[in-house]
Design an enzyme around this catalytic site. Structure first.
Site, short mmCIF file in Angstrom:
data_model
loop_
_atom_site.label_atom_id
_atom_site.label_comp_id
_atom_site.label_asym_id
_atom_site.label_seq_id
_atom_site.Cartn_x
_atom_site.Cartn_y
_atom_site.Cartn_z
N PRO A 195 7.55 -0.66 -7.23
CA PRO A 195 8.83 -1.29 -6.87
C PRO A 195 8.62 -2.62 -6.17
O PRO A 195 7.75 -2.76 -5.30
CB PRO A 195 9.47 -0.26 -5.93
CG PRO A 195 8.83 1.04 -6.28
CD PRO A 195 7.43 0.71 -6.70
N GLY A 196 9.42 -3.60 -6.54
CA GLY A 196 9.37 -4.90 -5.89
C GLY A 196 8.37 -5.88 -6.45
O GLY A 196 8.19 -6.97 -5.90
N THR A 200 12.31 -6.74 -12.99
CA THR A 200 13.64 -7.22 -13.36
C THR A 200 13.71 -8.73 -13.34
O THR A 200 14.39 -9.35 -14.17
CB THR A 200 14.69 -6.62 -12.40
OG1 THR A 200 14.55 -5.20 -12.38
CG2 THR A 200 16.09 -6.97 -12.85
N GLU A 416 -5.02 2.21 21.55
CA GLU A 416 -5.18 1.08 20.63
C GLU A 416 -6.49 0.35 20.85
O GLU A 416 -7.11 -0.14 19.91
CB GLU A 416 -3.99 0.12 20.78
CG GLU A 416 -2.63 0.72 20.51
CD GLU A 416 -2.53 1.30 19.11
OE1 GLU A 416 -3.25 0.83 18.21
OE2 GLU A 416 -1.73 2.23 18.92
#
Length: 655
Positions: A195-196, A200, A416
């Site tokens: 997708p993306g 289209t 982190e």
């Protein structure tokens, strides 16, 4: 002329029906309770009538037993005398007066109403498109010249796909060039990709480049609540295509009607299967569709019916992949040219810092940067806006208003810091991009890497990845001497990598180069729902033992690195507590200043300028189980009291 006579005959029939209905509505109705006048007179003389009500020429009365009756009377002056002689109670009221417009309404309104209904339905039957009675008509839209068209200049990052589609356009414009050597025009082109990625957009570019009629329709437009409508629309679609040949028909999301047959509960009578069968016949049946090229797009080619994918139907299957660094640079150039940018904007740096982004994500990133700059009342979009929008697209906006205790912030900082330090010390790992303890999205902190362009990871790469994921939990145990919920996502991803190493990649010395567990995927759910256990219970125990050993060894390795570099770990964590966000170069400066960052038996690693790969993960190719294109290389940590369970998304995609 024939159509004129047909319409004339139709309207004549409608007129005759209206006249007949008019006569029916105006015919006097006989009252079921009425009696004839002579009988009424006899009943009066016999004393059966108790009372009467005279309304003009109408008489309503009541008999001795209470029965009601009515009759009409002529102008008889002796009637009143007869009624009085029998002692009948007489009431007289003026006759009911009906207005002329009420008479007109009651006589003409039904006929006018029926005429209007007839006209409405006739227009519906003669019209096309989405009218009430045109269920079987195709909903395909013919792209007009007045609309703004896209071209191949608006498409970047998919050069190979553009070349293959350019051949289709060239064949339509100059077929003799290919036919002189015996070549035939492809009947169908299937665009496949995540997708993306721009499937289209490529179709819109084809419509803009090809000087032929272009029909566009969605796969879901074929299926309705009425049985047989989908097949009828497919027939009508190709009939329109034949009338406008040569032309192009584009079906978006074809997996809505092209899924495997035999998987539904309806069997061969399933509406979706009827639509697919008709599509197969139209694409390559007894009748030829010369000059009609079908282009379809899908992000699930694995669920399509094999008969749809065979040569002769979709002759050409074009893969539209995620863009590489050069492709991302081209896509960013297309989108950035539409916004005012500052002099510090470097497209090459942005392309290197957005690995794994699809074209849609890059477009969204540029748009978010423009909105962010407008929110700050800037006249141009600078590099800081684009960098901020990059992380916003990945994880969401910073949640600086979130109230976090100092203890939780300290826990997140050391977690982190553990990720960052282990990744820095291990050789051949991806360099650190940024580390933050600012809550963003559903995470309390995050560590981003800049992965190298690797499409086929080795066993060492995967083990290093597991070790980096275990760095956060190891830091909690080494420094804080406690365990938190923040490592839940790290543990899940590390276990998933280890399981794939043992069961899919054949990277276990004990289990050998074998594959364990076949995927069971429901064709209409579109995702894996279970794995078939094709091995014994003893083998299952060996698999669990190998997975546990792989993760445990990586965890112990991460602890060893952090224990030997505890001073650097504390320095990175304190820097995070002070500044909240630091980048890879600042981590390197901290470690160099302490003379740390050296693994057992290793020389200090100096991060080099490597070309990044993906920040967002990509699902492994279903056609190549041995290949791992997933490059999710950042860690996000949660707080148990503050953060709800995270939904599946780019932060928890499988590796």
């Amino acid at each position: 002329m024939n159509q004129f006579y047909k319409n004339l005959a139709l309207w004549l029939v409608i007129g005759l029906i209206m006249i007949a209905l008019f006569q029916v509505f105006n015919r006097p109705q006989k009252d079921s309770r009425g009696i004839i006048f002579s009988d009424f007179v006899n009943m009066v003389e016999e004393g059966q009538v108790v009372e009467v009500l005279i309304l003009g020429d109408r008489i309503h009365g009541r008999l001795v037993g209470g029965k009601q009756f009515q009759t009409f009377t002529p102008k008889d002056p002796e009637l009143i005398g007869l009624l009085r002689s029998k002692g009948i109670r007489i009431s007289v009221e003026p006759p009911e007066q009906s207005s002329w417009y009420m008479n007109l309404l009651l006589t003409w309104f039904p006929m006018v109403l029926l005429l209007g209904i007839w006209i409405f339905f006739m227009r519906q039957m003669q019209a096309g498109g989405s009218k009430a009675l045109s269920f079987g008509k195709s909903k395909a839209r013919l792209l007009s010249d007045s609309k703004k068209k896209a071209t191949f200049k608006d498409v970047a990052g998919v050069d190979e796909a553009k070349e293959e589609l350019q051949e289709v356009i060239d064949f339509l414009t100059d077929p003799q060039k290919f036919q002189r050597l015996g070549g035939k025009i492809p009947k169908g082109v299937l665009l496949m990709g995540a997708p993306g990625t721009g499937k289209t957009l490529l179709a819109r570019a084809i419509a803009g480049e090809a000087d032929v009629p272009f029909f566009s329709i969605s796969g879901s437009d074929f299926v309705e609540m009425f049985v047989g409508v989908g097949a009828s629309r497919v027939r009508d679609l190709f009939e329109q295509g034949k009338k406008h040949a040569p032309c192009i028909i584009f079906i978006d999301e074809i997996d809505a009607v092209g899924r495997h047959r035999g998987a539904g509960l309806g069997g061969g009578h399933d509406e979706r299967e009827q639509t697919l069968n008709q599509l197969l016949v139209e694409m390559d049946g007894f009748e030829s569709n010369d000059g009609v090229i079908l282009i379809a797009a899908t992000n699930r080619p694995d669920v399509l019916d094999p008969a749809l994918l065979r040569p002769g139907r979709f002759d050409r299957q074009v893969v539209v992949p995620l863009p590489d660094v050069k492709g991302r640079e081209g896509i960013l150039s297309v989108h950035i040219k539409n916004i005012p940018c500052g002099s510090d904007v470097n497209i090459e740096t942005l392309a290197r810092g957005t690995p794994g982004f699809s074209g849609a994500q890059l477009a969204n990133m540029v748009n978010e940067a423009a909105l962010l700059a407008a929110r700050k009342n800037k006249k141009v979009v600078d590099m800081s806006d684009l960098e901020e929008s990059k992380y916003k697209v990945l994880m969401g906006r910073e949640r600086r208003s979130m109230v976090i205790s100092e203890e939780e912030k300290r826990d997140t900082a050391y977690h982190e810091a553990g990720h960052a330090l282990v990744a820095h010390v291990l050789p051949d790992t991806d360099p650190i991009d940024k580390v933050t303890i600012i809550p963003r999205g559903f995470a309390l902190g995050a560590t981003w890497h800049l992965p190298q362009e690797k499409y086929n990871k080795s066993k060492v790469d995967l083990l290093n990845e597991i070790t980096c994921l275990m760095g956060g939990r190891a830091a909690e145990e080494v420094v804080l001497d406690k365990l938190t919920k923040g490592a839940s996502n790290d543990i899940e991803r590390a276990t998933d990598i280890a399981r794939k190493m043992v069961c899919e990649y054949g990277m276990s010395d004990v289990m050998g180069p074998l594959s364990f567990g076949k995927r069971e995927e429901h064709i209409f759910l579109g995702r894996e729902i279970a794995k078939q256990k094709d091995y014994s219970d003893e083998t299952a125990m060996d698999i669990d033992r190998e997975i546990r050993q792989t993760v445990s060894q990586s965890y112990e390795k991460a602890k060893t690195i952090l224990v030997e570099n505890e001073e650097a770990l504390r320095a990175i964590a304190e820097s995070l507590l002070e500044r909240e966000t630091i980048d890879g170069s600042e981590i390197e400066t901290i470690i160099k200043a302490l003379g740390e960052g050296q693994a057992p038996g290793e020389t200090p690693q100096t991060p080099t300028a490597v070309e990044p790969e993906t920040l967002a993960s990509a699902t492994p190719s279903s056609t190549s189980p041995e290949r791992d294109d997933s490059d999710e290389e950042w860690s996000a940590d949660e707080g148990e009291e503050v953060i709800p369970p995270r939904p599946a998304g780019p932060t928890e995609a499988p590796v």
